[in-house]
Design a protein around this motif. Structure first.
Motif, PDB file in Angstrom:
ATOM      1  N   LEU A 299       9.280   1.599   6.328  1.00 31.91           N
ATOM      2  CA  LEU A 299       7.986   2.277   6.347  1.00 31.91           C
ATOM      3  C   LEU A 299       7.828   3.033   5.037  1.00 31.91           C
ATOM      4  O   LEU A 299       8.719   3.798   4.643  1.00 31.91           O
ATOM      5  CB  LEU A 299       7.895   3.238   7.531  1.00 31.91           C
ATOM      6  CG  LEU A 299       6.586   4.027   7.690  1.00 31.91           C
ATOM      7  CD1 LEU A 299       5.423   3.082   7.950  1.00 31.91           C
ATOM      8  CD2 LEU A 299       6.705   5.052   8.824  1.00 31.91           C
ATOM      9  N   GLU A 300       6.683   2.834   4.363  1.00 30.52           N
ATOM     10  CA  GLU A 300       6.412   3.520   3.101  1.00 30.52           C
ATOM     11  C   GLU A 300       4.957   3.979   3.043  1.00 30.52           C
ATOM     12  O   GLU A 300       4.060   3.304   3.574  1.00 30.52           O
ATOM     13  CB  GLU A 300       6.708   2.612   1.897  1.00 30.52           C
ATOM     14  CG  GLU A 300       8.178   2.311   1.697  1.00 30.52           C
ATOM     15  CD  GLU A 300       8.460   1.481   0.456  1.00 30.52           C
ATOM     16  OE1 GLU A 300       9.567   1.585  -0.089  1.00 30.52           O
ATOM     17  OE2 GLU A 300       7.554   0.715   0.034  1.00 30.52           O
ATOM     18  N   TYR A 301       4.768   5.105   2.398  1.00 29.78           N
ATOM     19  CA  TYR A 301       3.426   5.619   2.107  1.00 29.78           C
ATOM     20  C   TYR A 301       3.397   5.959   0.624  1.00 29.78           C
ATOM     21  O   TYR A 301       4.301   6.638   0.138  1.00 29.78           O
ATOM     22  CB  TYR A 301       3.127   6.873   2.932  1.00 29.78           C
ATOM     23  CG  TYR A 301       1.680   7.334   2.865  1.00 29.78           C
ATOM     24  CD1 TYR A 301       0.816   7.110   3.915  1.00 29.78           C
ATOM     25  CD2 TYR A 301       1.184   7.985   1.733  1.00 29.78           C
ATOM     26  CE1 TYR A 301      -0.516   7.522   3.858  1.00 29.78           C
ATOM     27  CE2 TYR A 301      -0.141   8.395   1.659  1.00 29.78           C
ATOM     28  CZ  TYR A 301      -0.982   8.168   2.731  1.00 29.78           C
ATOM     29  OH  TYR A 301      -2.301   8.569   2.664  1.00 29.78           O
ATOM     30  N   TRP A 302       2.381   5.476  -0.088  1.00 32.31           N
ATOM     31  CA  TRP A 302       2.316   5.804  -1.506  1.00 32.31           C
ATOM     32  C   TRP A 302       0.894   6.110  -1.957  1.00 32.31           C
ATOM     33  O   TRP A 302      -0.092   5.705  -1.329  1.00 32.31           O
ATOM     34  CB  TRP A 302       2.928   4.708  -2.369  1.00 32.31           C
ATOM     35  CG  TRP A 302       2.217   3.384  -2.403  1.00 32.31           C
ATOM     36  CD1 TRP A 302       1.104   3.046  -3.126  1.00 32.31           C
ATOM     37  CD2 TRP A 302       2.612   2.196  -1.698  1.00 32.31           C
ATOM     38  NE1 TRP A 302       0.782   1.733  -2.922  1.00 32.31           N
ATOM     39  CE2 TRP A 302       1.689   1.182  -2.075  1.00 32.31           C
ATOM     40  CE3 TRP A 302       3.643   1.865  -0.828  1.00 32.31           C
ATOM     41  CZ2 TRP A 302       1.770  -0.131  -1.567  1.00 32.31           C
ATOM     42  CZ3 TRP A 302       3.732   0.573  -0.327  1.00 32.31           C
ATOM     43  CH2 TRP A 302       2.804  -0.395  -0.696  1.00 32.31           C
ATOM     44  N   TYR A 303       0.842   6.835  -3.051  1.00 25.11           N
ATOM     45  CA  TYR A 303      -0.416   7.237  -3.688  1.00 25.11           C
ATOM     46  C   TYR A 303      -0.378   6.763  -5.139  1.00 25.11           C
ATOM     47  O   TYR A 303       0.609   6.963  -5.843  1.00 25.11           O
ATOM     48  CB  TYR A 303      -0.576   8.756  -3.637  1.00 25.11           C
ATOM     49  CG  TYR A 303      -1.747   9.282  -4.438  1.00 25.11           C
ATOM     50  CD1 TYR A 303      -3.021   9.322  -3.890  1.00 25.11           C
ATOM     51  CD2 TYR A 303      -1.577   9.741  -5.744  1.00 25.11           C
ATOM     52  CE1 TYR A 303      -4.106   9.805  -4.617  1.00 25.11           C
ATOM     53  CE2 TYR A 303      -2.648  10.225  -6.481  1.00 25.11           C
ATOM     54  CZ  TYR A 303      -3.904  10.255  -5.914  1.00 25.11           C
ATOM     55  OH  TYR A 303      -4.957  10.723  -6.643  1.00 25.11           O
ATOM     56  N   ASP A 304      -1.467   6.142  -5.576  1.00 24.19           N
ATOM     57  CA  ASP A 304      -1.564   5.642  -6.949  1.00 24.19           C
ATOM     58  C   ASP A 304      -2.856   6.153  -7.576  1.00 24.19           C
ATOM     59  O   ASP A 304      -3.942   5.629  -7.337  1.00 24.19           O
ATOM     60  CB  ASP A 304      -1.544   4.107  -6.951  1.00 24.19           C
ATOM     61  CG  ASP A 304      -1.582   3.524  -8.363  1.00 24.19           C
ATOM     62  OD1 ASP A 304      -1.535   4.319  -9.333  1.00 24.19           O
ATOM     63  OD2 ASP A 304      -1.651   2.294  -8.499  1.00 24.19           O
ATOM     64  N   GLY A 305      -2.721   7.203  -8.379  1.00 29.87           N
ATOM     65  CA  GLY A 305      -3.893   7.795  -8.995  1.00 29.87           C
ATOM     66  C   GLY A 305      -4.458   7.028 -10.166  1.00 29.87           C
ATOM     67  O   GLY A 305      -5.476   7.444 -10.735  1.00 29.87           O
ATOM     68  N   THR A 306      -3.837   5.914 -10.545  1.00 31.34           N
ATOM     69  CA  THR A 306      -4.330   5.145 -11.696  1.00 31.34           C
ATOM     70  C   THR A 306      -5.453   4.181 -11.310  1.00 31.34           C
ATOM     71  O   THR A 306      -6.081   3.607 -12.190  1.00 31.34           O
ATOM     72  CB  THR A 306      -3.196   4.349 -12.355  1.00 31.34           C
ATOM     73  OG1 THR A 306      -2.726   3.339 -11.450  1.00 31.34           O
ATOM     74  CG2 THR A 306      -2.047   5.253 -12.739  1.00 31.34           C
ATOM     75  N   THR A 307      -5.685   3.976 -10.015  1.00 32.46           N
ATOM     76  CA  THR A 307      -6.731   3.054  -9.600  1.00 32.46           C
ATOM     77  C   THR A 307      -8.021   3.828  -9.310  1.00 32.46           C
ATOM     78  O   THR A 307      -8.061   5.060  -9.363  1.00 32.46           O
ATOM     79  CB  THR A 307      -6.276   2.248  -8.371  1.00 32.46           C
ATOM     80  OG1 THR A 307      -7.152   1.137  -8.180  1.00 32.46           O
ATOM     81  CG2 THR A 307      -6.254   3.115  -7.123  1.00 32.46           C
ATOM     82  N   LEU A 308      -9.095   3.116  -9.003  1.00 32.84           N
ATOM     83  CA  LEU A 308     -10.390   3.756  -8.787  1.00 32.84           C
ATOM     84  C   LEU A 308     -10.346   4.690  -7.585  1.00 32.84           C
ATOM     85  O   LEU A 308      -9.649   4.434  -6.597  1.00 32.84           O
ATOM     86  CB  LEU A 308     -11.472   2.699  -8.562  1.00 32.84           C
ATOM     87  CG  LEU A 308     -11.740   1.715  -9.714  1.00 32.84           C
ATOM     88  CD1 LEU A 308     -12.856   0.748  -9.330  1.00 32.84           C
ATOM     89  CD2 LEU A 308     -12.111   2.454 -10.993  1.00 32.84           C
ATOM     90  N   SER A 309     -11.108   5.765  -7.656  1.00 36.13           N
ATOM     91  CA  SER A 309     -11.191   6.712  -6.552  1.00 36.13           C
ATOM     92  C   SER A 309     -12.095   6.154  -5.453  1.00 36.13           C
ATOM     93  O   SER A 309     -12.824   5.173  -5.644  1.00 36.13           O
ATOM     94  CB  SER A 309     -11.739   8.053  -7.051  1.00 36.13           C
ATOM     95  OG  SER A 309     -13.099   7.897  -7.442  1.00 36.13           O
ATOM     96  N   ASP A 310     -12.082   6.801  -4.288  1.00 33.22           N
ATOM     97  CA  ASP A 310     -12.950   6.378  -3.192  1.00 33.22           C
ATOM     98  C   ASP A 310     -14.422   6.460  -3.603  1.00 33.22           C
ATOM     99  O   ASP A 310     -15.225   5.583  -3.249  1.00 33.22           O
ATOM    100  CB  ASP A 310     -12.709   7.251  -1.955  1.00 33.22           C
ATOM    101  CG  ASP A 310     -11.332   7.009  -1.347  1.00 33.22           C
ATOM    102  OD1 ASP A 310     -10.682   6.009  -1.730  1.00 33.22           O
ATOM    103  OD2 ASP A 310     -10.909   7.822  -0.502  1.00 33.22           O
ATOM    104  N   ASP A 311     -14.811   7.505  -4.330  1.00 37.98           N
ATOM    105  CA  ASP A 311     -16.202   7.636  -4.774  1.00 37.98           C
ATOM    106  C   ASP A 311     -16.580   6.500  -5.726  1.00 37.98           C
ATOM    107  O   ASP A 311     -17.706   5.969  -5.661  1.00 37.98           O
ATOM    108  CB  ASP A 311     -16.409   8.977  -5.475  1.00 37.98           C
ATOM    109  CG  ASP A 311     -16.394  10.150  -4.504  1.00 37.98           C
ATOM    110  OD1 ASP A 311     -16.547   9.914  -3.289  1.00 37.98           O
ATOM    111  OD2 ASP A 311     -16.206  11.302  -4.966  1.00 37.98           O
TER     112      ASP A 311
END
Length: 434
Positions: A299-311
């Motif tokens: 099980l993994e959870y990750w965040y990648d701030g280099t891709t487009l935001s939700d907005d």
């Protein structure tokens, strides 16, 4: 008949491997290889920007479908018979490959994965050439894979193509330090010619084992993305449970942006482009459990701030809808219909990224009885409910390996995974090692 430049490069590397096997040094050559045949069946999605483009102008964006692929992978490692610290080994990995898409011509996909020399000075080692250098601890995503930048979660395991580099390493019983200059041949090139893994950069890793924990520290200086620092931990908590985490802070990053002047009306050129953007971060948390019967759960959870935001994705969606409505206006001139279809096709440009959404959940189940490996995994994006589900079966003998994999892309109609060009992909493959 003319021979392409890529075939000549691969052929030259293969001849180098064969040349190592001269009579005086035959005992110093280690060689192996694998033959593979793969068939892929793909169903094209009837939703998303590419589907909308083809609905306006049929065939304006050909989407790759089913096909066959044949590969021969050759590996060799040569160690001089005499003691030569300045040349302890010469290693090569050559891939000879050809694709045959359904109804299309044969495409040469050959390449040199690795071709590098190493020098051994006791605790110090030096390397030069093209080499695979993979770092970090994640399975579905690796924030600190700052040299190789390997694509994860491929349908079948595959050897990635290495990067040109210079490498200096120091080892002790419990620690190691590595310094890499990757893509030195791109130093001084314009930014647009060295994006992503092609950027000329200095990267360093420090590793230490302390009991059941592996600690990692990372630093990187890219020619135009400048500084980033990271850390990772893998801890074997019990005989069954392993925990891991990774995080990275970036001063700058390469990412997609759209021309602010682009609206719902078609424009003359692709409004999407890669640019050097500002500060961001990436991180991952994961855990794996392994049972006595060789069953496992990851099980993994990750965040990648280099891709487009939700907005930004919301604005992308709104532009898709606006373009589709513009192209459906009765009596619209043919030229504007074609331009609208082209603009819809350009809307698929930001799909070319390791992660579409910033937040991701990945779960994988596997069981490995005897010669078999059975697996099922799912990648889920909480922001829109999109999911990619993959089922795999592998049988491994002494030399023969058989694989069957099925992957499905779906979710709510407005999720990104439900708008990718493909809907379902199935693969059958056989490999013979020698």
């Amino acid at each position: 008949m003319a021979v392409s430049a890529s075939w000549r490069r691969v052929g030259a590397a293969a001849l180098c491997l064969a040349g190592f096997a001269g009579p005086a040094i035959t005992a110093e050559l280690e060689a192996s290889g694998e033959l593979r045949l793969q068939g892929e069946a793909l169903s094209v999605n009837d939703a998303g920007p590419l589907a909308a483009a083809n609905a306006l102008v049929p065939g304006i964006v050909p989407i790759a479908g089913s096909g066959l692929r044949a590969e021969a992978q050759l590996r060799g490692s040569w160690h001089p018979a005499a003691t030569r610290p300045w040349l302890s080994s010469l290693d090569a990995d050559v891939l000879l490959a050809a694709n045959r898409p359904q109804g299309g011509p044969i495409d040469n996909a050959s390449r040199i994965n690795e071709l590098h020399a190493a020098s051994d000075f006791g605790a110090w080692q030096f390397g030069i050439g093209k080499k695979i250098v993979g770092w970090d601890v994640g399975f579905g995503f690796r924030p600190n894979d700052v040299v190789q930048q390997e694509r994860r979660r491929t349908l079948l395991p595959q050897t990635p193509e290495g990067r040109p580099l210079l490498q200096l390493e120091h080892f002790s019983a419990e620690q190691a330090a590595t310094l890499v200059w990757v893509n030195p041949h791109h130093a001084g090139d314009p930014d647009d010619e060295q994006r992503g893994a092609g950027e000329s950069a200095l990267a360093a890793r420090w590793y230490s084992r302390q009991g059941a924990a592996d600690w990692h520290g990372f630093a990187r200086w890219g020619e135009h993305t400048h500084a980033s620092v990271g850390a990772a931990l893998a801890w074997v908590a019990t005989d069954e449970l392993e925990l891991h985490a990774s995080a990275r802070a970036l001063q700058r990053h390469d990412g997609w942006q759209i021309d602010p002047l682009a609206s719902d009306a078609p424009v003359m050129s692709n409004p999407w482009s890669l640019a050097t953007l500002g500060r961001t971060s990436q991180w991952l948390l994961g855990a794996s459990w392994t049972g006595e019967q060789r069953q496992s759960l990851l099980l993994e959870y990750w965040y990648d701030g280099t891709t487009l935001s939700d907005d930004q994705w919301d604005r992308w969606m709104a532009r898709n809808q606006g373009l589709a409505a513009f192209g459906a206006v009765p009596g619209l001139p043919v030229g504007l219909v074609n331009a609208t279809a082209g603009n819809l096709a350009w809307q698929a440009t930001p799909f070319e990224t390791p992660n579409l959404r910033r937040d991701n959940v990945f779960v994988r189940l596997a069981w490995q009885p005897d010669h078999w490996l059975l697996s099922a995994d799912a990648l889920i994006t909480p922001a829109d409910g999109g999911r990619i589900v993959t089922l795999g079966v592998q049988w491994q003998g002494d030399r023969l390996r058989l694989n069957a994999v099925w992957r499905w892309y779906g979710g709510p109609a407005d999720s990104l995974f439900a708008q990718l060009p493909q809907r379902r992909v199935g693969v059958l493959a056989a490999a013979w090692a020698f």
